[in-house]
Enzyme design. Structure first.
Site, short mmCIF file in Angstrom:
data_model
loop_
_atom_site.label_atom_id
_atom_site.label_comp_id
_atom_site.label_asym_id
_atom_site.label_seq_id
_atom_site.Cartn_x
_atom_site.Cartn_y
_atom_site.Cartn_z
N ARG A 158 0.85 -1.21 0.00
CA ARG A 158 0.00 0.00 0.00
C ARG A 158 0.89 1.26 0.00
O ARG A 158 0.60 2.24 -0.65
CB ARG A 158 -0.91 0.05 1.24
CG ARG A 158 -1.76 -1.17 1.53
CD ARG A 158 -3.05 -1.14 0.74
NE ARG A 158 -2.88 -1.49 -0.65
CZ ARG A 158 -2.59 -2.73 -1.09
NH1 ARG A 158 -2.43 -3.73 -0.28
NH2 ARG A 158 -2.47 -2.97 -2.38
N ASN A 192 -8.85 7.86 5.06
CA ASN A 192 -7.75 7.34 4.24
C ASN A 192 -6.43 7.39 4.98
O ASN A 192 -6.14 8.34 5.70
CB ASN A 192 -7.64 8.12 2.94
CG ASN A 192 -8.86 7.91 2.06
OD1 ASN A 192 -9.62 6.97 2.29
ND2 ASN A 192 -9.04 8.76 1.08
N HIS A 218 -8.07 7.22 10.76
CA HIS A 218 -7.63 5.83 10.74
C HIS A 218 -6.11 5.71 10.63
O HIS A 218 -5.60 4.65 10.23
CB HIS A 218 -8.31 5.08 9.59
CG HIS A 218 -9.78 4.88 9.83
ND1 HIS A 218 -10.65 4.47 8.83
CD2 HIS A 218 -10.54 5.03 10.93
CE1 HIS A 218 -11.87 4.39 9.33
NE2 HIS A 218 -11.84 4.73 10.60
N CYS A 268 5.75 0.90 23.22
CA CYS A 268 5.86 2.18 23.95
C CYS A 268 5.09 3.31 23.28
O CYS A 268 5.07 4.43 23.78
CB CYS A 268 7.32 2.58 24.13
SG CYS A 268 8.11 3.23 22.63
N GLY A 271 -16.85 9.81 -1.34
CA GLY A 271 -16.21 8.52 -1.63
C GLY A 271 -16.09 7.60 -0.44
O GLY A 271 -15.07 6.94 -0.27
N ASN A 323 -20.71 10.56 -4.29
CA ASN A 323 -20.33 9.16 -4.49
C ASN A 323 -20.75 8.75 -5.90
O ASN A 323 -21.59 9.42 -6.52
CB ASN A 323 -21.02 8.27 -3.44
CG ASN A 323 -20.29 6.96 -3.20
OD1 ASN A 323 -20.06 6.19 -4.12
ND2 ASN A 323 -19.92 6.71 -1.96
P1 NAD Z 1 -14.90 1.82 0.86
O1 NAD Z 1 -13.95 1.07 -0.02
O2 NAD Z 1 -15.73 1.06 1.80
O3 NAD Z 1 -15.89 2.64 -0.09
C1 NAD Z 1 -15.46 3.43 -1.16
C2 NAD Z 1 -16.63 4.26 -1.64
O4 NAD Z 1 -16.15 5.15 -2.63
C3 NAD Z 1 -17.76 3.46 -2.25
O5 NAD Z 1 -19.00 3.89 -1.71
C4 NAD Z 1 -17.69 3.79 -3.75
O6 NAD Z 1 -18.96 3.80 -4.36
C5 NAD Z 1 -17.06 5.17 -3.72
N1 NAD Z 1 -16.26 5.50 -4.90
C6 NAD Z 1 -15.42 4.70 -5.61
N2 NAD Z 1 -14.81 5.40 -6.58
C7 NAD Z 1 -15.27 6.67 -6.49
C8 NAD Z 1 -15.00 7.87 -7.21
N3 NAD Z 1 -14.11 7.91 -8.23
N4 NAD Z 1 -15.65 9.00 -6.86
C9 NAD Z 1 -16.55 8.99 -5.83
N5 NAD Z 1 -16.84 7.88 -5.11
C10 NAD Z 1 -16.20 6.74 -5.43
O7 NAD Z 1 -14.05 2.93 1.62
P2 NAD Z 1 -14.32 3.73 2.96
O8 NAD Z 1 -15.75 4.08 3.09
O9 NAD Z 1 -13.28 4.79 2.99
O10 NAD Z 1 -14.03 2.75 4.18
C11 NAD Z 1 -13.12 1.74 4.21
C12 NAD Z 1 -11.81 1.85 4.92
O11 NAD Z 1 -10.88 1.74 3.90
C13 NAD Z 1 -11.36 3.04 5.65
O12 NAD Z 1 -11.15 2.66 6.94
C14 NAD Z 1 -9.97 3.41 5.06
O13 NAD Z 1 -9.02 3.52 6.11
C15 NAD Z 1 -9.61 2.26 4.24
N6 NAD Z 1 -8.93 2.46 2.93
C16 NAD Z 1 -8.14 3.54 2.68
C17 NAD Z 1 -7.57 3.70 1.43
C18 NAD Z 1 -6.67 4.90 1.19
O14 NAD Z 1 -6.07 5.40 2.13
N7 NAD Z 1 -6.60 5.41 -0.03
C19 NAD Z 1 -7.79 2.78 0.43
C20 NAD Z 1 -8.59 1.67 0.72
C21 NAD Z 1 -9.17 1.54 1.97
#
Ligand code: NAD
Length: 238
Positions: free
Chosen positions: A56, A89, A106, A117, A172, A198
């Site tokens: 990642r 994110n 997060h 520690c 998103g 979204n």
């Molecule tokens: P999720 O994957 O559950 O949901 C992603 C959402 O984004 C979906 O509802 C989808 O329809 C929408 N989406 C996808 N592409 C889009 C776009 N181009 N424009 C607008 N909307 C779009 O993610 P979440 O709700 O953030 O929760 C999941 C967990 O994932 C969080 O805890 C986060 O820490 C972690 N995560 C982080 C990253 C990162 O840091 N980039 C990546 C993956 C997961």
């Protein structure tokens, strides 16, 4: 206090090339959540978990902020002290786009933390289970990310900011991860106008006043223009 609070999720970074978790071909279709994003998984197989986050971190270093990240940075620059990003994110694309008032609830891929520690330091690109903590020297280092079953960071500050906000947007995010999914209800309770951005409806769509359906890179710049038009530039907060 910020008058505008923006919650972002993996979807805002999808067009930068970072996979979301729950979309088709999302990370959870390739990895077992229990194995790579829980404290129990880390105890069972720390090498697997480090490998997952090392990958990642590499993806994140190669990615660039997209038009949605830069539009939010413009909003903060135009209304200093009035805007706050609360992001789920763990990537650093909001910071690299120029946003400064950002809470990473997060955690952050680019930080390492000692599980013994609690010392935090910049993560090397490659982390391994036997990396010693720079403070206590114990080999208990982990990515400074919040795993399922752990408590997100800065929840008290987030609650205080939401209690005072006038405009709220969620961009998103699937509304499936709590407590982030419940932040819209706190903003509503404060009387804020709430917009969901979204590509699709989510589990919590019913909690919003307005919906902008489309790719974040296209829709967020329009929403920022709307927010700027209704903002009071003289009402800078602390
Ligand atoms: P999720 O994957 O559950 O949901 C992603 C959402 O984004 C979906 O509802 C989808 O329809 C929408 N989406 C996808 N592409 C889009 C776009 N181009 N424009 C607008 N909307 C779009 O993610 P979440 O709700 O953030 O929760 C999941 C967990 O994932 C969080 O805890 C986060 O820490 C972690 N995560 C982080 C990253 C990162 O840091 N980039 C990546 C993956 C997961």
């Amino acid at each position: 206090m910020a008058r505008i609070v923006v919650l972002t999720g993996a979807g805002i970074s999808a067009e930068s090339g970072l996979g979301t978790f729950r979309d088709e071909n999302g990370l959870w279709s390739q990895y077992d959540l229990e194995e790579v994003a829980t404290p129990q998984g880390f105890r069972r197989n720390p090498s697997l978990v480090h490998d997952f986050y090392n990958a990642r971190r590499r993806n994140c270093a190669e990615a660039r902020p997209n038009a949605a990240h830069t539009a939010l940075a413009r909003l903060e620059a135009a209304l200093p002290g009035q805007t706050l990003i609360v992001t789920q994110n763990v990537d650093d694309l909001h910071h690299r786009a120029g946003s400064r008032n950002v809470i990473q609830m997060h955690g952050a891929l680019m930080r390492a933390r000692c599980g013994a520690c609690n010392r935090v330091w910049p993560a090397p690109m490659h982390m391994a289970p036997d990396d010693p903590c720079p403070a206590c020297r114990r080999a208990a280092t982990r990515p400074d990310v919040v795993w399922f079953g752990e408590i997100p960071y800065h929840m008290d500050r987030i609650a205080a900011e939401l209690a005072d906000c006038r405009v709220f947007a969620a961009i998103g995010t699937s509304g499936q991860v709590w407590p982030a999914a419940g932040l819209v209800m706190e903003a509503r309770a404060a009387g804020a106008h709430c917009t969901e951005i979204n590509t699709t409806q989510t589990d919590v769509s019913g909690d919003f006043d307005a919906h902008l359906l489309g790719l974040a890179s296209r829709v967020v710049p329009d929403w920022v223009a709307w927010a700027l038009a209704r903002a009071d530039p003289g009402a800078a907060g602390g």
